[in-house]
Design an enzyme around this catalytic site. Sequence first.
Site, PDB file in Angstrom:
ATOM      1  N   PRO A  91       0.820  -1.222   0.000  1.00 54.28           N
ATOM      2  CA  PRO A  91       0.000   0.000   0.000  1.00 54.28           C
ATOM      3  C   PRO A  91       0.854   1.273   0.000  1.00 54.28           C
ATOM      4  O   PRO A  91       0.347   2.354  -0.276  1.00 54.28           O
ATOM      5  CB  PRO A  91      -0.807  -0.104   1.307  1.00 54.28           C
ATOM      6  CG  PRO A  91      -0.720  -1.531   1.723  1.00 54.28           C
ATOM      7  CD  PRO A  91       0.596  -2.030   1.209  1.00 54.28           C
ATOM      8  N   GLU A 118       2.733  -8.255   8.667  1.00 54.76           N
ATOM      9  CA  GLU A 118       2.775  -6.798   8.809  1.00 54.76           C
ATOM     10  C   GLU A 118       3.781  -6.141   7.870  1.00 54.76           C
ATOM     11  O   GLU A 118       4.072  -4.958   7.988  1.00 54.76           O
ATOM     12  CB  GLU A 118       3.040  -6.418  10.261  1.00 54.76           C
ATOM     13  CG  GLU A 118       1.784  -6.453  11.133  1.00 54.76           C
ATOM     14  CD  GLU A 118       1.235  -7.865  11.325  1.00 54.76           C
ATOM     15  OE1 GLU A 118       2.025  -8.772  11.628  1.00 54.76           O
ATOM     16  OE2 GLU A 118       0.019  -8.063  11.144  1.00 54.76           O
ATOM     17  N   ARG A 155      -1.507  -8.795 -20.818  1.00 47.56           N
ATOM     18  CA  ARG A 155      -2.303  -8.471 -22.001  1.00 47.56           C
ATOM     19  C   ARG A 155      -1.739  -7.303 -22.810  1.00 47.56           C
ATOM     20  O   ARG A 155      -2.203  -7.026 -23.903  1.00 47.56           O
ATOM     21  CB  ARG A 155      -3.782  -8.283 -21.662  1.00 47.56           C
ATOM     22  CG  ARG A 155      -4.110  -7.179 -20.705  1.00 47.56           C
ATOM     23  CD  ARG A 155      -5.555  -7.273 -20.259  1.00 47.56           C
ATOM     24  NE  ARG A 155      -6.531  -7.080 -21.338  1.00 47.56           N
ATOM     25  CZ  ARG A 155      -6.722  -5.942 -22.006  1.00 47.56           C
ATOM     26  NH1 ARG A 155      -5.999  -4.888 -21.703  1.00 47.56           N
ATOM     27  NH2 ARG A 155      -7.622  -5.848 -22.946  1.00 47.56           N
ATOM     28  N   ASP A 170      -9.047  -0.174 -25.713  1.00 49.04           N
ATOM     29  CA  ASP A 170      -9.459  -0.246 -24.316  1.00 49.04           C
ATOM     30  C   ASP A 170      -9.570   1.116 -23.660  1.00 49.04           C
ATOM     31  O   ASP A 170      -8.878   2.040 -24.044  1.00 49.04           O
ATOM     32  CB  ASP A 170      -8.424  -1.025 -23.485  1.00 49.04           C
ATOM     33  CG  ASP A 170      -8.499  -2.491 -23.746  1.00 49.04           C
ATOM     34  OD1 ASP A 170      -9.542  -2.939 -24.222  1.00 49.04           O
ATOM     35  OD2 ASP A 170      -7.498  -3.167 -23.465  1.00 49.04           O
TER      36      ASP A 170
HETATM   37  C1  9WO Z   1      -0.604  -4.767   8.510  1.00 48.00           C
HETATM   38  C2  9WO Z   1      -0.446  -4.222   9.768  1.00 48.00           C
HETATM   39  C3  9WO Z   1      -0.942  -4.557  11.020  1.00 48.00           C
HETATM   40  C4  9WO Z   1      -0.586  -3.787  12.111  1.00 48.00           C
HETATM   41  C5  9WO Z   1       0.281  -2.704  11.966  1.00 48.00           C
HETATM   42  C6  9WO Z   1       0.773  -2.384  10.705  1.00 48.00           C
HETATM   43  C7  9WO Z   1       0.401  -3.149   9.631  1.00 48.00           C
HETATM   44  N1  9WO Z   1       0.743  -3.040   8.361  1.00 48.00           N
HETATM   45  C8  9WO Z   1       0.167  -4.020   7.702  1.00 48.00           C
HETATM   46  C9  9WO Z   1       0.383  -4.174   6.292  1.00 48.00           C
HETATM   47  O1  9WO Z   1       0.463  -3.214   5.573  1.00 48.00           O
HETATM   48  N2  9WO Z   1       0.528  -5.436   5.838  1.00 48.00           N
HETATM   49  C10 9WO Z   1       0.800  -5.658   4.469  1.00 48.00           C
HETATM   50  C11 9WO Z   1       0.007  -6.823   3.977  1.00 48.00           C
HETATM   51  C12 9WO Z   1       2.258  -5.908   4.258  1.00 48.00           C
HETATM   52  C13 9WO Z   1       2.560  -6.123   2.784  1.00 48.00           C
HETATM   53  C14 9WO Z   1       1.654  -7.174   2.203  1.00 48.00           C
HETATM   54  N3  9WO Z   1       0.306  -6.873   2.576  1.00 48.00           N
HETATM   55  C15 9WO Z   1      -0.456  -6.120   1.759  1.00 48.00           C
HETATM   56  C16 9WO Z   1      -0.179  -5.694   0.489  1.00 48.00           C
HETATM   57  N4  9WO Z   1      -1.646  -5.649   2.092  1.00 48.00           N
HETATM   58  N5  9WO Z   1      -2.123  -4.895   1.109  1.00 48.00           N
HETATM   59  C17 9WO Z   1      -1.249  -4.911   0.121  1.00 48.00           C
HETATM   60  C18 9WO Z   1      -1.436  -4.191  -1.078  1.00 48.00           C
HETATM   61  C19 9WO Z   1      -0.490  -4.240  -2.071  1.00 48.00           C
HETATM   62  C20 9WO Z   1      -0.697  -3.507  -3.221  1.00 48.00           C
HETATM   63  N6  9WO Z   1      -1.798  -2.763  -3.371  1.00 48.00           N
HETATM   64  C21 9WO Z   1      -2.729  -2.699  -2.412  1.00 48.00           C
HETATM   65  C22 9WO Z   1      -2.560  -3.405  -1.251  1.00 48.00           C
END
Ligand code: 9WO
Length: 236
Positions: A91, A118, A155, A170
């Site tokens: 994220p 995490e 793609r 597209d």
């Molecule tokens: C979970 C968490 C819990 C307690 C304190 C801090 C914390 N951070 C996270 C967290 O961000 N976990 C992620 C889970 C770690 C990397 C992999 N994860 C993830 C990737 N969740 N969402 C994504 C992601 C990747 C790309 N685009 C959107 C979401």
Amino acid sequence: MRIDVVTIFPQMFSGPLDVSLIKRARAAGLAKINIYNLRDFTADRHQTVDDRPYGGGAGMIFKPEPVYRAIKYLSRNKIRPANRRIIYLSPQGRVFNQSIARRLAKYQQLILICGHYEGVDERVLDWVDEEISIGDYVLTGGELPALVLIDCVVRQIPGVVAKKESVQNDSFSQEYLLDWPQYTRPPVYQGRKVPAVLLSGNHQKIEEWRRQEAIRATRKKRPDLYRQWLERKKKC
Ligand code: 9WO
């Protein structure tokens, strides 16, 4: 193009990569996609991939060593580093879009690192070329974002989508407009008629109608994209 994925949940990738367009692209050798289990790059008896974060707090993060070993292993080929991209899905990354997909489709090799728990030890980012997010929300891991990225990038590889124009037509591809409304048979359904112009056989009229409708749909559904489109149009 070769895409190598590093994950602790390889099962998540069977299914999505074995159907439809991606399946055909793989069968044709246009996209060579391989899934690697991060645990295979551990050195201890318990195949430990995670550990507790320094400073305390809930949960676990990926240790750096297995990730480093995976990256080293997957970089042991004749591909020049400039033609390879190592990507971490998180994220915190730059938000993915069609132009990033088009750019990534030009590399010879993509290595996708899927985090879990995490996150990862910050030093992992030293070996990563770019951090990519697919949107502003938190998931349980990077696997689904990796699948989204693969689907979108594959793609774009020449020859994957049958008609050259299909990829170019597209939404977003050329000029950041949404799709125009589409209809198939029957010509009247539940009292709703297919627009007459589409049945007219007048291809120039149809083209004009589609473009106007695409502009209208973009303005109504995505005013943010519409403003971008207007700006780009002014420049041209
Ligand atoms: C979970 C968490 C819990 C307690 C304190 C801090 C914390 N951070 C996270 C967290 O961000 N976990 C992620 C889970 C770690 C990397 C992999 N994860 C993830 C990737 N969740 N969402 C994504 C992601 C990747 C790309 N685009 C959107 C979401």
